[in-house]
Design an enzyme around this catalytic site. Structure first.
Site, PDB file in Angstrom:
ATOM      1  N   HIS A 446      -4.290  20.452  27.596  1.00 40.83           N
ATOM      2  CA  HIS A 446      -5.501  19.739  27.224  1.00 40.83           C
ATOM      3  C   HIS A 446      -6.706  20.169  28.051  1.00 40.83           C
ATOM      4  CE1 HIS A 446      -3.102  16.341  25.103  1.00 40.83           C
ATOM      5  NE2 HIS A 446      -3.487  17.280  24.271  1.00 40.83           N
ATOM      6  N   GLU A 683     -23.551   9.726   1.486  1.00 44.30           N
ATOM      7  CA  GLU A 683     -22.283   9.590   2.206  1.00 44.30           C
ATOM      8  C   GLU A 683     -21.153   9.120   1.302  1.00 44.30           C
ATOM      9  OE1 GLU A 683     -23.113   7.893   6.440  1.00 44.30           O
ATOM     10  OE2 GLU A 683     -24.547   6.970   5.064  1.00 44.30           O
ATOM     11  N   ASP A 707     -18.740  10.899   6.712  1.00 47.96           N
ATOM     12  CA  ASP A 707     -18.296   9.825   5.820  1.00 47.96           C
ATOM     13  C   ASP A 707     -18.029  10.340   4.412  1.00 47.96           C
ATOM     14  OD1 ASP A 707     -17.937   7.391   7.175  1.00 47.96           O
ATOM     15  OD2 ASP A 707     -20.082   7.101   7.377  1.00 47.96           O
ATOM     16  N   CYS A 754     -26.918  16.388   7.644  1.00 48.02           N
ATOM     17  CA  CYS A 754     -27.035  15.911   9.026  1.00 48.02           C
ATOM     18  C   CYS A 754     -25.683  15.543   9.613  1.00 48.02           C
ATOM     19  CB  CYS A 754     -27.994  14.715   9.108  1.00 48.02           C
ATOM     20  SG  CYS A 754     -27.479  13.290   8.141  1.00 48.02           S
TER      21      CYS A 754
END
Length: 822
Positions: A446, A683, A707, A754
């Site tokens: 990680h 969205e 979204d 965006c």
């Protein structure tokens, strides 16, 4: 008690206040039910009373919480406020002690309501069912209740062994082949445990003669399952078939890991280093020598030690909630370890035997690490570092210290360590860190992921000899060639300096050119804006060459506070951001809370699926007072010539028109004659399909790919069990973006992106080919994004976009994009 055990206990409100679902608590440890099911009350009085008759199990010395065993055996945790343990008991007075019998309504803790409210993160008080084998049924929330008023009931669940004799229980199993490139390591294991949260069945994975509880990340790692291994998934319980199918299908889908050729598994070796993050560094060595903090062997009493451990686990889990970018996926795996049932069970056994919480957690972590090392799998052994990292963080939380301190870095430091933990990396001064070399570790650890994300060259598995390098020794770390040169001669230094200089010059050219308007190779104008969430972000965007702000997330003003910001506070913040941007356009998104971003001062009823509930513009329309106040603040803070306003979560014109009317009303109220553009975020698939209609009235369209992707692919981006399915380059998502581009062009409007996809240079030619003329990216991505766009040709982009929309998978889309860019 004598006679039969009570099966059902009624709970009454422990004090007067506002009753809320657990999801309303602004702390993921409680809101995500990591500690158990329950509810919360925002109190309006300073006496916590017993919600039912029972026995006090524990009251910490700080008196901010109490654990109660009810007469049916269920255990309740009542925790006054959030982060109140940090108050050290100030303002709290315990009225009961462990072992005491109480009746419903008896005072448990008195506290200074005003003083605690001022000092704590929040006063909202979770009441959590902390034991298994019980079901909590909550009455209607979102209402004021008086102390002693009925709010819930807790019933004993049917015993597991007895239920297996009934027709409702079932046994089911499937055998599958693990296709994930690195087998079942930490992140896939965390996804398996997450996939089982909706089910009650007992599920196990069997590999050879080993068996593991599928709800335990540690147990799954101990199986040592690699790629192409066969595993049996078995389940026992009322929903065994569904639970087993969920795990089996997750494994067959690749467990959310990238496919492709599997690199040779690097042993933790001494014969030579391995590249974990590419790049070149010239600098001076600094050794990092870590040491564990001492913990007492024996504890005070088991109840207090268990409460202390639970609090420490909750604190560390809370710190993980703010992880972003590459750190977010790592935080997901770390959260799974912190709630791992095997780790907690082993720690609990040590505590029950009289050991301290710190000793118990260290022993449980060590036992789990030994089981992982016993697999002999080098890739799995890289996960031992995660256990060690969390061991140290939890012990630091128990001791109330900052843990081990990382050294101060001089400019051009090449850090050397036996191994480096993720939390250590995140604490380093990135500006002074030139490179990293570790004696142990591996390229898929990680910390390697974090280093690669930050652009820090890193070598791992370099062997113990690097630990003998003296501090301040001159080094060349060439991660691309997997070499480290100690005290290089002048010729080697000159060659490395020349390479490093060329790389920096290219980056410098990108930064310098980033301040010029962005045009494609054929002259087509593409605007490159920045996504912002603060005044600091605005300054970084200007420095990076942003041509404006394509998305100002105003919710940063509304989150993590007890009351909504007043108009003047909002106006002042918007004004400072506008001034920082100069005359560049500023697109302000109206409040986007609800769903995964609740706030305590806007209590909402429990939503079974918040992502599809009262969020974004829907909440603003339900609270026009907040919408009007925010519009006033925006119009007063941002000049009309610079101001653009954008609405989140639009589905159709029915969501847009009421806000348009309200905006015109507020403009007239403030005497603003100049028009102000009002656009929408696309969205939802509905908005994408109706983009042509919406664009005839809205002033611009901007696509939120995060979204839009989750709604298109029916995969919750906050659910680890399905989040691996989310890919904004999925052809279905690209086809919806194409509809937006067509609709905007037909109406004479501009369309932008965006969402996260706008920051990816690989996606730029596809988005431009689909009709996008504005990309709003993270500030750091802007120079490279502009450089990539300047090399593009519109005809080639259109052809590439067409092929991408006809592709069968995101992987195929990426392959097409790489081929086109090459």
């Amino acid at each position: 008690m004598s006679g039969m055990m009570i099966e059902v206990v009624k709970l009454v409100a422990p004090f007067a206040g506002w009753l809320a679902p657990l999801e309303a608590v602004p702390d993921p440890v409680f809101a995500e039910r990591m500690m158990g099911d329950g509810f919360a009350i925002d109190p309006i009085e300073g006496v916590l009373r017993a919600p039912a008759a029972g026995e006090i199990l524990s009251v910490p010395a700080t008196a901010h919480a109490v654990t109660l065993r009810l007469d049916n055996g269920a255990e309740l945790l009542l925790h006054i406020g959030l982060e109140t343990v940090a108050l050290g008991g100030k303002g709290f007075v315990a009225k009961v002690a462990a072992g005491q019998r109480v009746a419903a309504g008896d005072p448990l803790i008195e506290f200074d309501l005003d003083a605690v409210a001022e000092a704590a993160k929040a006063l909202i008080t979770p009441v959590v069912l902390a034991s298994e084998g019980y079901v909590l049924t909550l009455e209607a929330t979102g209402r004021r209740v008086e102390a002693g008023e009925s709010v819930a009931r807790i019933a004993r669940a049917a015993p597991r062994e007895a239920s297996r004799e009934t027709a409702n229980e079932e046994r089911f199993e499937r055998e599958v082949i693990v296709s994930a490139a690195h087998g079942i390591h930490a992140r896939p294991a965390a996804r398996i445990t997450a996939a089982l949260r909706p089910f009650v069945a007992e599920v196990a994975l069997i590999a050879g003669d080993k068996q593991a509880n599928a709800r335990s990340t540690v147990a799954l790692l101990g199986l040592g399952v690699g790629r192409d291994s066969a595993v049996r998934v078995t389940g026992v319980g009322a929903d065994a078939r569904a639970a087993v199918d969920a795990v089996a299908e997750l494994i067959l889908s690749g467990l959310g890991e990238e496919g492709g050729v599997v690199p040779a598994a690097p042993a933790i070796r001494t014969q030579g280093p391995v590249c974990a993050s590419p790049g070149l560094a010239i600098g001076e060595a600094l050794q990092l020598r870590a040491a564990d903090q001492d913990v007492p062997d024996n504890g005070a009493n088991p109840a207090d030690e268990r409460a202390a451990l639970d609090a420490a686990l909750a604190k560390v889990t809370g710190h993980l909630a703010g992880a972003r970018g590459a750190a977010a996926a790592i935080a997901e795996a770390h959260r799974a370890l912190l709630e791992d049932p095997e780790l907690i069970r082993v720690a609990g056994e040590h505590i029950a035997a009289g050991r301290s919480a710190g000793f118990a957690w260290r022993a449980a972590s060590g036992q789990a690490a030994a089981a992982i090392r016993a697999t002999g799998d080098a890739l799995l052994m890289e996960r031992v570092a995660d256990l060690k990292d969390l061991e140290r963080q939890v012990i630091a939380a128990l001791l109330g210290t900052d843990g081990e301190s990382v050294p101060a870095l001089r400019a051009g430091t090449i850090l050397i360590a036996d191994d480096l933990l993720p939390s250590q990396f995140l604490s380093l001064d990135a500006a002074s860190l030139a490179g990293i070399c570790t004696a142990a570790g591996g390229p898929t650890s990680h910390v390697a992921i974090l280093a690669a994300s930050a652009g820090v060259p890193m070598l791992v598995a370099a062997g113990d000899s690097v630990l003998a390098i003296a501090d301040r020794t001159a080094l060349i770390l060439d991660a691309d060639a997997a070499t480290i040169t100690v005290e290089p001669n002048p010729d080697a230094l000159a060659q490395a300096s020349e390479r490093l200089s060329a790389t920096r010059e290219r980056h410098t050219r990108d930064i310098a050119a980033a301040h010029e308007p962005c045009r494609m190779a054929d002259g087509t104008r593409i605007k490159i804006f920045a996504n912002l969430g603060s005044v600091t972000d605005a300054a970084a965007a200007v420095a990076a060459g942003a041509e404006g702000c394509g998305l100002l997330r105003t919710e940063f003003l509304f989150l993590e506070r007890d009351t909504a910001p007043v108009e003047e506070e909002q106006r002042d913040t918007y004004s400072r951001i506008a001034a920082t941007l100069g005359d560049r356009p500023l697109i302000v998104r109206t409040l986007d809370i609800g769903g995964d971003k609740p706030v305590p001062y806007l209590p909402m009823g429990n939503e079974e699926n918040p992502a599809l509930g009262l969020r974004g513009v829907r909440l603003s329309l339900a609270r026009p007072d907040l919408m009007r106040l925010q519009l006033r603040a925006i119009l007063r803070g941002v000049p009309a010539s610079q101001c653009r306003i954008m609405l989140p979560m639009i589905a159709d014109l029915g969501d847009y028109r009421p806000v348009r009317a309200l905006l015109d009303d507020v403009r007239a109220e403030l005497g603003i004659a100049d028009p102000v553009q009002l656009g929408v975020m696309i969205e939802t698939p509905a908005a994408a399909m109706l983009a042509g209609q919406i664009a005839r009235e809205a002033d611009f369209l901007s696509i939120g790919t995060n979204d839009l992707t989750q709604y298109t692919l029916a995969a919750d981006r906050g659910n680890a069990a399905v989040s691996q399915r989310i890919d904004a380059l999925h052809p279905a998502v690209l086809r919806l973006i194409r509809e937006v581009g067509k609709g905007a062009q037909a109406a004479g409007r501009w369309a932008g992106v965006c969402g996260g996809l706008a920051s990816d240079p690989l996606a730029a030619p596809i988005l431009i080919g689909l009709g996008i003329t504005e990309l709003s990216a993270t500030p750091a991505a802007i120079p490279g994004l502009k450089a990539a766009v300047r090399r593009l040709d519109m005809n080639a982009c259109v052809k590439l976009a067409g092929k991408a929309c006809d592709a069968e998978s995101p992987a195929e889309v990426r392959a097409l994009a790489r081929e086109a860019l090459a």
